[in-house]
Design an enzyme around this catalytic site. Structure first.
Site, short mmCIF file in Angstrom:
data_model
loop_
_atom_site.label_atom_id
_atom_site.label_comp_id
_atom_site.label_asym_id
_atom_site.label_seq_id
_atom_site.Cartn_x
_atom_site.Cartn_y
_atom_site.Cartn_z
N SER A 93 0.82 -1.21 0.00
CA SER A 93 0.00 0.00 0.00
C SER A 93 0.86 1.27 0.00
O SER A 93 2.02 1.25 0.39
CB SER A 93 -0.90 0.03 1.23
OG SER A 93 -1.66 -1.16 1.33
N1 SAH Z 1 -0.87 -4.95 3.95
C1 SAH Z 1 -0.09 -5.26 2.77
C2 SAH Z 1 -0.76 -4.80 1.48
C3 SAH Z 1 -1.69 -5.77 1.09
S1 SAH Z 1 -2.40 -5.83 -0.49
C4 SAH Z 1 1.29 -4.69 2.85
O1 SAH Z 1 1.60 -3.97 3.81
O2 SAH Z 1 2.09 -5.00 1.96
C5 SAH Z 1 -3.76 -6.87 0.00
C6 SAH Z 1 -3.39 -8.29 0.31
O3 SAH Z 1 -4.59 -8.92 0.77
C7 SAH Z 1 -2.92 -9.08 -0.89
O4 SAH Z 1 -1.67 -9.66 -0.61
C8 SAH Z 1 -4.00 -10.13 -1.08
O5 SAH Z 1 -3.51 -11.36 -1.54
C9 SAH Z 1 -4.57 -10.25 0.31
N2 SAH Z 1 -5.93 -10.80 0.41
C10 SAH Z 1 -6.97 -10.67 -0.45
N3 SAH Z 1 -8.05 -11.31 0.01
C11 SAH Z 1 -7.70 -11.85 1.21
C12 SAH Z 1 -8.39 -12.65 2.18
N4 SAH Z 1 -9.66 -13.02 2.01
N5 SAH Z 1 -7.73 -13.04 3.29
C13 SAH Z 1 -6.42 -12.69 3.47
N6 SAH Z 1 -5.72 -11.95 2.59
C14 SAH Z 1 -6.34 -11.53 1.48
#
Ligand code: SAH
Length: 243
Positions: A93
């Protein structure tokens, strides 16, 4: 401060909090990024209600080496205030958004926090600088495994990473004082509301895959009644189910 970083470098008796920022080539870039984040905080204060970052949160952001959480070929861009690709169609993000979400859940030193969407592990690391324990769930196995490895290498001993569907939360570790959702569901997941402690804070981008998402902040009062407020328009990758 609740800094759990082990000192890995040979025999240096530096104070733990200052250790990281002082020991890589990006300390100056991180400081400039913090200035940009503070500018964005002021620019959005009208809807977020927060004019500036809590100094503890600014210090946490200054401590976490974001360049380690992006692919090696993007390390030179890690301190730009923007999201970057991390593979598997996912992104780390934008730093301002990480800062804002962290700020809005008011992380306290004794808190136990759940993150949904580990991704690179960066948001989990920032939270781990501030609270007692972080539980983080990632649905894409290779991403979760890579993040777990990196967080261990960086010395974070107060983070547990699990592979699974974060929509369902982490019932065995509940209740949580704060929950940070970093992938967008189209509604506030009821299991997460249920797993939030009285006086807890839950932040999540809510909206459709292609349309506008709103960052929503839900607070429970001491009696467990929830009040939600809308904070800002954002753009996150969608929360997916059953991968
Ligand atoms: N917080 C992260 C950014 C995440 S992007 C950072 O600091 O880098 C969002 C992430 O959520 C992705 O890696 C995606 O694979 C994950 N995601 C999507 N749906 C999800 C779910 N149902 N449960 C857990 N993770 C999920």
């Amino acid at each position: 401060m609740m800094l759990r970083r082990r000192l890995l470098a040979a025999g240096l008796a530096a104070p733990i909090g200052a250790a990281c920022a002082a020991r890589d080539d990006y300390a100056e870039a991180r400081r400039r990024l913090l200035d940009e984040i503070e500018r964005d905080m002021r620019a959005t204060a009208g809807t977020t209600g927060r004019e500036r970052l809590d100094p503890r949160i600014a210090a946490a952001l200054g401590n976490v080496p974001r360049h380690r959480f992006v692919p090696a070929h993007l390390a030179g861009r890690a301190y730009e205030n923007r999201p970057l690709p991390i593979g598997h169609e996912q992104t780390i993000s934008q730093p301002f958004i990480v800062a804002l979400m962290t700020e809005l859940v008011d992380p306290g030193p004794a808190d136990r926090v759940l993150e949904v969407g580990t991704g690179s592990g960066y948001q989990a690391a920032v939270l781990a600088e501030l609270v007692a324990h972080v539980y983080t769930i990632e649905i894409v196995r290779p991403l979760g495994e890579r993040a777990a490895e990196l967080l261990k290498e960086l010395g974070y001993v107060n983070i547990d990473v699990r592979i699974g569907d974060g929509y369902l939360g982490w019932p065995e570790a509940a209740p949580f004082d704060a929950i940070v959702v970093t992938a967008a569901p189209d509604h506030m997941p009821q299991p997460l509301i249920d797993q939030l402690a009285p006086n807890g804070r839950l932040i999540a981008p809510i909206g459709s895959r292609y349309g506008i998402q709103r960052l929503q902040l839900l607070r429970k009062d001491a009696q467990g009644r929830a009040v939600t407020r809308s904070v800002l328009d954002v753009r996150f990758v969608p929360l997916t189910r059953q991968r």
